[in-house]
Motif scaffolding. Structure first.
Motif, PDB file in Angstrom:
ATOM      1  N   GLY A 114       0.769  -1.234   0.000  1.00 44.04           N
ATOM      2  CA  GLY A 114       0.000   0.000   0.000  1.00 44.04           C
ATOM      3  C   GLY A 114       0.798   1.281   0.000  1.00 44.04           C
ATOM      4  O   GLY A 114       0.216   2.370  -0.007  1.00 44.04           O
ATOM      5  N   ILE A 115       2.127   1.192   0.008  1.00 43.65           N
ATOM      6  CA  ILE A 115       2.969   2.386   0.095  1.00 43.65           C
ATOM      7  C   ILE A 115       3.652   2.645  -1.248  1.00 43.65           C
ATOM      8  O   ILE A 115       4.179   1.724  -1.885  1.00 43.65           O
ATOM      9  CB  ILE A 115       4.029   2.222   1.205  1.00 43.65           C
ATOM     10  CG1 ILE A 115       3.326   2.176   2.571  1.00 43.65           C
ATOM     11  CG2 ILE A 115       5.049   3.351   1.175  1.00 43.65           C
ATOM     12  CD1 ILE A 115       4.254   1.979   3.742  1.00 43.65           C
ATOM     13  N   ASP A 116       3.658   3.881  -1.668  1.00 47.50           N
ATOM     14  CA  ASP A 116       4.301   4.290  -2.925  1.00 47.50           C
ATOM     15  C   ASP A 116       5.809   4.327  -2.728  1.00 47.50           C
ATOM     16  O   ASP A 116       6.329   5.170  -1.992  1.00 47.50           O
ATOM     17  CB  ASP A 116       3.775   5.671  -3.335  1.00 47.50           C
ATOM     18  CG  ASP A 116       4.320   6.133  -4.687  1.00 47.50           C
ATOM     19  OD1 ASP A 116       5.352   5.589  -5.139  1.00 47.50           O
ATOM     20  OD2 ASP A 116       3.717   7.041  -5.284  1.00 47.50           O
ATOM     21  N   ARG A 117       6.514   3.411  -3.363  1.00 41.52           N
ATOM     22  CA  ARG A 117       7.980   3.384  -3.322  1.00 41.52           C
ATOM     23  C   ARG A 117       8.560   3.558  -4.719  1.00 41.52           C
ATOM     24  O   ARG A 117       9.608   3.017  -5.053  1.00 41.52           O
ATOM     25  CB  ARG A 117       8.462   2.083  -2.695  1.00 41.52           C
ATOM     26  CG  ARG A 117       8.032   1.895  -1.241  1.00 41.52           C
ATOM     27  CD  ARG A 117       8.685   0.666  -0.617  1.00 41.52           C
ATOM     28  NE  ARG A 117       8.373   0.562   0.809  1.00 41.52           N
ATOM     29  CZ  ARG A 117       7.363  -0.158   1.312  1.00 41.52           C
ATOM     30  NH1 ARG A 117       6.579  -0.830   0.489  1.00 41.52           N
ATOM     31  NH2 ARG A 117       7.161  -0.201   2.612  1.00 41.52           N
ATOM     32  N   SER A 118       7.878   4.324  -5.530  1.00 40.94           N
ATOM     33  CA  SER A 118       8.312   4.496  -6.919  1.00 40.94           C
ATOM     34  C   SER A 118       9.654   5.201  -7.009  1.00 40.94           C
ATOM     35  O   SER A 118      10.402   5.005  -7.978  1.00 40.94           O
ATOM     36  CB  SER A 118       7.258   5.283  -7.714  1.00 40.94           C
ATOM     37  OG  SER A 118       6.958   6.519  -7.079  1.00 40.94           O
ATOM     38  N   GLU A 119      10.007   6.017  -6.006  1.00 37.88           N
ATOM     39  CA  GLU A 119      11.301   6.707  -6.056  1.00 37.88           C
ATOM     40  C   GLU A 119      12.460   5.724  -5.926  1.00 37.88           C
ATOM     41  O   GLU A 119      13.603   6.058  -6.252  1.00 37.88           O
ATOM     42  CB  GLU A 119      11.391   7.767  -4.943  1.00 37.88           C
ATOM     43  CG  GLU A 119      11.638   7.236  -3.543  1.00 37.88           C
ATOM     44  CD  GLU A 119      10.386   6.720  -2.857  1.00 37.88           C
ATOM     45  OE1 GLU A 119      10.466   6.315  -1.681  1.00 37.88           O
ATOM     46  OE2 GLU A 119       9.310   6.721  -3.508  1.00 37.88           O
ATOM     47  N   GLU A 120      12.166   4.503  -5.477  1.00 31.34           N
ATOM     48  CA  GLU A 120      13.186   3.473  -5.376  1.00 31.34           C
ATOM     49  C   GLU A 120      13.086   2.461  -6.500  1.00 31.34           C
ATOM     50  O   GLU A 120      13.687   1.388  -6.444  1.00 31.34           O
ATOM     51  CB  GLU A 120      13.092   2.779  -4.023  1.00 31.34           C
ATOM     52  CG  GLU A 120      13.350   3.723  -2.856  1.00 31.34           C
ATOM     53  CD  GLU A 120      13.293   3.022  -1.520  1.00 31.34           C
ATOM     54  OE1 GLU A 120      13.414   1.792  -1.493  1.00 31.34           O
ATOM     55  OE2 GLU A 120      13.128   3.716  -0.502  1.00 31.34           O
ATOM     56  N   ASN A 137      13.795  -6.885  -2.604  1.00 28.98           N
ATOM     57  CA  ASN A 137      14.868  -6.434  -1.721  1.00 28.98           C
ATOM     58  C   ASN A 137      14.689  -4.977  -1.312  1.00 28.98           C
ATOM     59  O   ASN A 137      14.977  -4.595  -0.176  1.00 28.98           O
ATOM     60  CB  ASN A 137      16.221  -6.621  -2.399  1.00 28.98           C
ATOM     61  CG  ASN A 137      16.650  -8.070  -2.438  1.00 28.98           C
ATOM     62  OD1 ASN A 137      15.984  -8.943  -1.893  1.00 28.98           O
ATOM     63  ND2 ASN A 137      17.760  -8.340  -3.095  1.00 28.98           N
ATOM     64  N   ALA A 138      14.239  -4.143  -2.248  1.00 26.55           N
ATOM     65  CA  ALA A 138      14.023  -2.729  -1.927  1.00 26.55           C
ATOM     66  C   ALA A 138      12.940  -2.572  -0.867  1.00 26.55           C
ATOM     67  O   ALA A 138      13.068  -1.780   0.073  1.00 26.55           O
ATOM     68  CB  ALA A 138      13.651  -1.954  -3.193  1.00 26.55           C
ATOM     69  N   ILE A 139      11.862  -3.351  -0.992  1.00 26.18           N
ATOM     70  CA  ILE A 139      10.796  -3.300   0.008  1.00 26.18           C
ATOM     71  C   ILE A 139      11.307  -3.796   1.353  1.00 26.18           C
ATOM     72  O   ILE A 139      11.027  -3.206   2.406  1.00 26.18           O
ATOM     73  CB  ILE A 139       9.586  -4.123  -0.462  1.00 26.18           C
ATOM     74  CG1 ILE A 139       8.954  -3.472  -1.701  1.00 26.18           C
ATOM     75  CG2 ILE A 139       8.551  -4.241   0.655  1.00 26.18           C
ATOM     76  CD1 ILE A 139       7.847  -4.297  -2.329  1.00 26.18           C
ATOM     77  N   ALA A 140      12.082  -4.886   1.337  1.00 24.90           N
ATOM     78  CA  ALA A 140      12.626  -5.425   2.586  1.00 24.90           C
ATOM     79  C   ALA A 140      13.529  -4.411   3.278  1.00 24.90           C
ATOM     80  O   ALA A 140      13.478  -4.256   4.506  1.00 24.90           O
ATOM     81  CB  ALA A 140      13.391  -6.720   2.302  1.00 24.90           C
ATOM     82  N   ARG A 141      14.362  -3.723   2.496  1.00 25.87           N
ATOM     83  CA  ARG A 141      15.248  -2.715   3.101  1.00 25.87           C
ATOM     84  C   ARG A 141      14.450  -1.604   3.754  1.00 25.87           C
ATOM     85  O   ARG A 141      14.774  -1.144   4.850  1.00 25.87           O
ATOM     86  CB  ARG A 141      16.195  -2.146   2.038  1.00 25.87           C
ATOM     87  CG  ARG A 141      17.354  -3.058   1.675  1.00 25.87           C
ATOM     88  CD  ARG A 141      18.397  -2.314   0.881  1.00 25.87           C
ATOM     89  NE  ARG A 141      17.881  -1.800  -0.377  1.00 25.87           N
ATOM     90  CZ  ARG A 141      17.884  -2.487  -1.517  1.00 25.87           C
ATOM     91  NH1 ARG A 141      18.365  -3.710  -1.549  1.00 25.87           N
ATOM     92  NH2 ARG A 141      17.405  -1.949  -2.609  1.00 25.87           N
TER      93      ARG A 141
END
Length: 322
Positions: free
Chosen positions: A26-32, A183-187
């Motif tokens: 549910g969180i926008d992590r598009s910058e990563e 991996n990006a989400i886990a970090r």
């Protein structure tokens, strides 16, 4: 690829298990460089939904939101499965989603809802260890595996208690969107990208968290030396221990032997190289510490159920297949 994700909240929903799904999808992590999921929480009847710990949620969406979902997830609800009266419309929505090939996931005792829908009949599955016997007793057609963190069987994923929902979510992200995204989400969540759970999983290179600094230093050194032909004597010397003491302490700290740990890490490094480079297979074998392509193939097939070539075709279709 996953893009449309829906969580169904039932009365008595567990906030942590619900929060796991919200955090991953549910969180926008598009910058990563991560995809942005079209995410929603829905209920059989939109409006107030009581949580397990006494406060209410206001849920805007109804079950029509599930009709186009790539993933429908069911978090735990209630202390025991008997506490939850599942709305028949939820069961119907789950059956319809499974029939059209959507992913279905449960967290903790959410597995009982899937079982009521008939989705666990003939499928391998799990739930919280306190309730796996009950799940088996109430739903004898379900193939319950009590000793795993999660199980995937034909696009239905069930996870064990509480935090294992994170493991299941990251597993699905890895399958659908690749190692880099998982991996990006886990970090961002400050969790390991994988915890051993007895399943053949497509995973990145985790580093177990030991309980003291000397072993932490040794594990880091081992991870950075995977291409070398390490012996237990060398590892023990680096840790300033006798070989026998080192082997015993290593087992205590990591739950496995030095050889098994090294082999697992080498397979994981090989996965990373297969996904992110076009190096020939024999070079991947050398850089990951297996020396020869045949040795890499043996260990990769045993731990992942597929060959390095087929893994690369799946996760790096433009990569070399030599």
């Amino acid at each position: 690829m996953l893009r449309n994700v829906v969580v169904i909240a039932q009365d008595g929903v567990a906030p942590f298990e619900l929060g796991v799904l919200c955090e991953v999808f549910g969180i926008d992590r598009s910058e990563e460089g991560c995809p942005v999921y079209d995410f929603a929480v829905c209920a059989a009847t939109p409006g107030r939904v009581r949580t397990k710990v006494g406060y209410d949620l206001f849920v805007e969406h109804g079950l029509d939101r599930t009709e186009q979902a790539d993933l429908i997830a069911i978090p735990a609800a209630g202390e025991h499965d008997e506490d939850v009266v599942t709305d028949p419309a939820i069961l119907a929505a789950l059956r319809a989603a499974e029939a059209r090939g959507a992913w279905i996931m449960s967290v903790c005792t959410g597995a009982f809802t899937l079982a009521r829908a008939g989705l666990l009949d003939g499928r391998r599955c799990t739930s919280h260890w306190k309730y796996t016997d009950r799940l088996r007793r109430l739903h004898p057609e379900a193939l319950v595996e009590p000793d795993v963190l999660y199980v995937e069987d034909r696009r239905v994923i069930t996870s064990a208690g509480t935090a294992s929902g994170i493991d299941a979510c990251l597993h699905l992200v890895r399958l659908e969107d690749g190692t880099r995204v998982a991996n990006a989400i886990a970090r961002r969540m400050v969790v390991p990208p994988h915890r051993e759970g007895g399943q053949a999983q497509y995973i990145a290179r985790p580093l177990p968290e030991p309980t003291d600094n000397p072993m932490r230093v040794t594990l880091t050194w081992m991870e950075q030396s995977l291409a070398l032909d390490l012996t237990v004597d060398q590892m023990a010397e680096q840790a300033h221990m006798s070989p026998r003491t080192f082997a015993r302490r290593f087992q205590q700290e990591t739950g496995t032997t030095p050889y098994e740990w090294l082999t697992t890490q080498r397979v994981l490094l090989a996965q990373e190289l297969l996904e992110e480079t076009d190096l020939p297979i024999d070079v991947v074998a050398e850089r990951s510490g297996f020396g020869a392509a045949a040795t890499l193939r043996h260990h990769f097939l045993r731990r992942r159920g597929t060959t390095p070539q087929n893994y690369r075709k799946t996760f790096c279709p433009k990569g070399a297949t030599a």
